[in-house]
Write a protein that holds these residues in place. Structure first.
Motif, PDB file in Angstrom:
ATOM      1  N   THR A   3       3.851   1.731   5.933  1.00  0.00           N
ATOM      2  CA  THR A   3       2.793   0.939   5.302  1.00  0.00           C
ATOM      3  C   THR A   3       2.689   1.279   3.815  1.00  0.00           C
ATOM      4  O   THR A   3       2.545   0.391   2.979  1.00  0.00           O
ATOM      5  N   GLU A   4       2.792   2.554   3.491  1.00  0.00           N
ATOM      6  CA  GLU A   4       2.717   2.959   2.083  1.00  0.00           C
ATOM      7  C   GLU A   4       3.870   2.361   1.269  1.00  0.00           C
ATOM      8  O   GLU A   4       3.666   1.896   0.147  1.00  0.00           O
ATOM      9  N   GLN A   5       5.065   2.347   1.821  1.00  0.00           N
ATOM     10  CA  GLN A   5       6.206   1.753   1.116  1.00  0.00           C
ATOM     11  C   GLN A   5       6.026   0.245   0.933  1.00  0.00           C
ATOM     12  O   GLN A   5       6.312  -0.288  -0.138  1.00  0.00           O
ATOM     13  N   VAL A   6       5.553  -0.431   1.975  1.00  0.00           N
ATOM     14  CA  VAL A   6       5.281  -1.871   1.872  1.00  0.00           C
ATOM     15  C   VAL A   6       4.229  -2.118   0.794  1.00  0.00           C
ATOM     16  O   VAL A   6       4.382  -2.996  -0.053  1.00  0.00           O
ATOM     17  N   ALA A   7       3.161  -1.324   0.826  1.00  0.00           N
ATOM     18  CA  ALA A   7       2.070  -1.488  -0.138  1.00  0.00           C
ATOM     19  C   ALA A   7       2.561  -1.291  -1.573  1.00  0.00           C
ATOM     20  O   ALA A   7       2.246  -2.087  -2.461  1.00  0.00           O
ATOM     21  N   LYS A   8       3.330  -0.256  -1.803  1.00  0.00           N
ATOM     22  CA  LYS A   8       3.838   0.012  -3.156  1.00  0.00           C
ATOM     23  C   LYS A   8       4.768  -1.099  -3.633  1.00  0.00           C
ATOM     24  O   LYS A   8       4.722  -1.502  -4.797  1.00  0.00           O
ATOM     25  N   ARG A   9       5.608  -1.604  -2.739  1.00  0.00           N
ATOM     26  CA  ARG A   9       6.505  -2.698  -3.110  1.00  0.00           C
ATOM     27  C   ARG A   9       5.710  -3.973  -3.391  1.00  0.00           C
ATOM     28  O   ARG A   9       5.990  -4.684  -4.351  1.00  0.00           O
TER      29      ARG A   9
END
Length: 123
Positions: A3-9
């Motif tokens: 989720t953190e990677q999706v959010a940052k992208r």
């Protein structure tokens, strides 16, 4: 992706106004989008990438002039992320306003499966 990677992208791409790339890269094909009940001129619930694109296109047909946009930092949890976004905008037939919304996204299996927006009517 987490989720953190999706959010940052998402955050990276939205700052560049890369809406189609966000949908292509980060959304599940059957993602759901929910607008508040006071959303004039937009469907309250749509399902699927093509329906999300059509809803977004419909919104932008209502914009007379966009003077700028801004967003808050991300808030990320295990399956959700959120942020505040705003725009300085003149909608067709309306006065220029600064409008803000809270955006909440649900992530499952590395893809956004639901987005929900909370705002006072843009129209």
């Amino acid at each position: 992706m987490t989720t953190e990677q999706v959010a940052k992208r998402y955050y990276e791409l939205i700052q560049q106004h890369q809406y189609e790339q966000i949908q292509n890269e980060l959304y599940a094909p059957d993602a759901v989008s929910i607008e508040p009940e006071n959303a004039s001129g937009l469907p309250l619930v749509v399902t699927g990438i093509e329906a999300l694109r059509q809803k977004e296109g419909l919104f932008f047909t209502q914009v007379d002039e966009l003077f700028g946009s801004y967003m808050s930092e991300l808030v990320v949890s295990t399956f959700f992320f959120s942020m505040m976004t705003g725009m300085d905008v003149k909608m067709k037939g309306k006065e220029r306003k600064k409008k803000e919304q809270i955006c909440v996204f649900e992530v499952r299996d590395g893809k956004i499966v639901k987005e929900q927006f909370f705002y006072d009517d843009f129209a």
